[in-house]
Design an enzyme around this catalytic site. Structure first.
Site, PDB file in Angstrom:
ATOM      1  N   SER A  23       0.939  -1.280  -0.193  1.00  0.00           N
ATOM      2  CA  SER A  23       0.266   0.061  -0.503  1.00  0.00           C
ATOM      3  C   SER A  23       1.149   1.334   0.420  1.00  0.00           C
ATOM      4  CB  SER A  23      -0.723   0.154   1.503  1.00  0.00           C
ATOM      5  OG  SER A  23      -1.500   1.485   1.209  1.00  0.00           O
ATOM      6  N   THR A  55      -6.338   1.281  -6.610  1.00  0.00           N
ATOM      7  CA  THR A  55      -8.146   1.216  -6.015  1.00  0.00           C
ATOM      8  C   THR A  55      -8.038   2.894  -5.384  1.00  0.00           C
ATOM      9  OG1 THR A  55      -6.852  -0.442  -3.857  1.00  0.00           O
ATOM     10  CG2 THR A  55      -8.128   0.727  -3.655  1.00  0.00           C
ATOM     11  N   LYS A 104      -8.265  -2.165  -8.863  1.00  0.00           N
ATOM     12  CA  LYS A 104      -9.480  -2.949  -7.227  1.00  0.00           C
ATOM     13  C   LYS A 104     -10.435  -2.227  -6.843  1.00  0.00           C
ATOM     14  CE  LYS A 104      -7.989  -4.225  -2.807  1.00  0.00           C
ATOM     15  NZ  LYS A 104      -8.052  -4.105  -1.927  1.00  0.00           N
ATOM     16  N   HIS A 155     -13.550  -3.318  -1.057  1.00  0.00           N
ATOM     17  CA  HIS A 155     -12.429  -3.269   0.081  1.00  0.00           C
ATOM     18  C   HIS A 155     -12.318  -3.558   1.857  1.00  0.00           C
ATOM     19  CE1 HIS A 155      -9.867   0.459   0.209  1.00  0.00           C
ATOM     20  NE2 HIS A 155      -9.623   0.362   1.330  1.00  0.00           N
ATOM     21  N   ASP A 190     -11.486 -10.471  -3.787  1.00  0.00           N
ATOM     22  CA  ASP A 190     -10.673  -9.505  -2.543  1.00  0.00           C
ATOM     23  C   ASP A 190     -11.879  -9.222  -1.448  1.00  0.00           C
ATOM     24  OD1 ASP A 190      -9.158  -8.789  -0.115  1.00  0.00           O
ATOM     25  OD2 ASP A 190      -8.509  -7.241  -1.450  1.00  0.00           O
ATOM     26  N   GLY A 224     -12.972 -11.991   2.653  1.00  0.00           N
ATOM     27  CA  GLY A 224     -13.936 -12.666   3.185  1.00  0.00           C
ATOM     28  C   GLY A 224     -12.566 -13.948   3.352  1.00  0.00           C
ATOM     29  N   ILE A 225     -11.425 -14.030   2.726  1.00  0.00           N
ATOM     30  CA  ILE A 225     -10.655 -15.538   2.705  1.00  0.00           C
ATOM     31  C   ILE A 225     -11.090 -15.475   4.129  1.00  0.00           C
ATOM     32  CG2 ILE A 225      -8.698 -16.530   1.756  1.00  0.00           C
ATOM     33  CD1 ILE A 225     -11.940 -16.339  -0.399  1.00  0.00           C
ATOM     34  N   GLY A 257      -6.201 -10.351   3.280  1.00  0.00           N
ATOM     35  CA  GLY A 257      -5.707  -9.042   4.213  1.00  0.00           C
ATOM     36  C   GLY A 257      -5.750  -9.390   5.212  1.00  0.00           C
TER      37      GLY A 257
END
Length: 403
Positions: free
Chosen positions: A114, A162, A263, A287, A318, A320-321, A341
């Site tokens: 980032s 992003t 993103k 996000h 991207d 909830g994994i 993340g």
């Protein structure tokens, strides 16, 4: 009664256990900053819950003795379909983003950095050359070009833009108090919560957390703005248009010739416009539920987006994994790979670089188990038919009306 032999074992068996250890180790305000979310937390909750609505249909015999999960993202070969999503100010551990980069390198995958990170892009690329640099739409165009040039000069292999941010304010559970800088006055203010976390405090004994953004430093300056200074620049920059998206992609192409990801896409019409803007990849994301609350979970939006543009650009997911089976579900619905993340941040907080490696090992093991059960030899063979999915699961957002 005998003691639990696993009580002091730094290894953890799931991301949920890593989160429990992170909560135990971190000061409450630091932990709260990682949880984040917005408003009532509906999107943040749905990001994880949605995966529980997808099931598998395993075979009883005929399983392949070996499974292959290697793939590529934006031209970079990775050993599993998981890359590290860029997250800002990783001051949960002294090594921060460098520890994450080293862990990703050790497990054969890419790290996203980032522009709000607490460590410089030069340091991170030294730890892992397979680095994508991430930018928000902040500052004027000259400033953005300067930041892209610095990323290219450092060796970034791709750019992630992003843009899905609406500055949603307020959390029903309250927002954590984050200091602008760490000095004596701040130390005294936060002492009551910090002294209760002696292991975390001891880890920063030599260097206090640096709450600045070094990748936003102006040319010739050794130190970047504080997080709040960076956030102010972001808030006061006019939001981008689709012409701005095309301009940003064109500038990066001229500077580096390397791939560009957009993103934050969750609508089909936006995905189509992203293709028209010349992007190489998109990430279906809300996000992490930190943006506009009530936005559906990315896994719900993924099928329609992947069907619309998956044959033209790479589509990642991207949000909830938390386990390898989640990765398999996303790939089956059209994702080339996923970005994680919070999952790796829990690992970083729990045990530094080994903790992040632990999270990636959990992902790898879960992917392999799901592929084995469904009789799939290659990650590329996954398809929607491998899943049990109710008719009302998906959210077909922004699908153009038939002409």
């Amino acid at each position: 009664m005998s003691k639990n032999p696993w009580a002091k074992n730094p290894w953890f068996e799931s991301v949920a256990v890593a989160q429990q250890r992170a909560k135990k180790r971190l000061p409450s305000s630091v932990y709260g900053a990682l949880v984040a979310g917005s408003e009532r937390g509906q999107s943040m909750s749905d990001n994880e819950t949605a995966f529980t609505e997808l099931g598998f249909a395993p075979h009883v015999a005929g399983h392949p003795p070996e499974r292959e999960m290697a793939t590529s993202v934006m031209g970079q070969q990775i050993s599993l379909p998981v890359i590290m999503s860029p997250t800002g100010v990783q001051a949960v551990h002294p090594d921060g983003e460098v520890a994450v980069a080293r862990a990703a390198a050790a497990r054969g995958t890419v790290v996203g950095l980032s522009n709000f990170a607490s460590r410089s892009i030069e340091d991170v690329i030294q730890a892992n050359p397979a680095t994508f640099f991430q930018m928000y739409w902040t500052g004027d165009r000259d400033v953005m070009v300067q930041r892209m040039q610095r990323a290219h000069d450092a060796g970034a292999l791709g750019l992630i833009a992003t843009l899905d941010w609406s500055f949603s304010m307020g959390r029903d559970w309250g927002s954590p108090e984050i200091p602008e800088k760490v000095d004596f006055k701040t130390a005294m203010k936060f002492a009551p919560q910090v002294v209760r976390k002696p292991r975390w405090l001891a880890s920063f004994a030599r260097d206090l957390p640096d709450l600045t953004a070094p990748n936003l430093a102006a040319p010739g300056e050794s130190k970047g703005p504080t997080f709040f200074g960076a956030y102010y620049e972001w808030m006061t920059t006019p939001p981008p248009t689709w012409d701005d998206v095309r301009w940003l992609r064109e500038q990066w192409t001229q500077i580096s010739g390397r791939p560009f990801m957009l993103k934050g896409v969750c609508r089909v019409d936006d995905a189509l416009r992203a293709v028209d803007s010349g992007v190489n990849a998109i990430s279906v994301s809300n996000h992490g539920g930190n943006n506009l609350d009530s936005t559906p979970a990315p896994i719900r939006a993924l099928p329609a987006v992947a069907d619309a543009v998956g044959d033209q650009i790479e589509v990642l997911l991207d949000g909830g994994i938390r386990r390898g089976s989640d990765v398999v579900k996303a790939v089956a619905l059209g994702a080339r790979a996923v970005m994680i993340g919070r999952a790796y941040l829990w690992g970083l907080a729990a045990n530094g670089q080994p903790g992040v490696e632990n999270v990636l090992d959990i992902m790898r093991g879960g992917i392999d188990s799901a592929m084995l059960g469904m009789g799939v030899a290659s990650i590329e063979d996954l398809e929607p038919g491998h899943l049990v999915m109710d008719a009302g699961f998906a959210r077909n957002l922004g699908v153009p009306s038939p002409s």
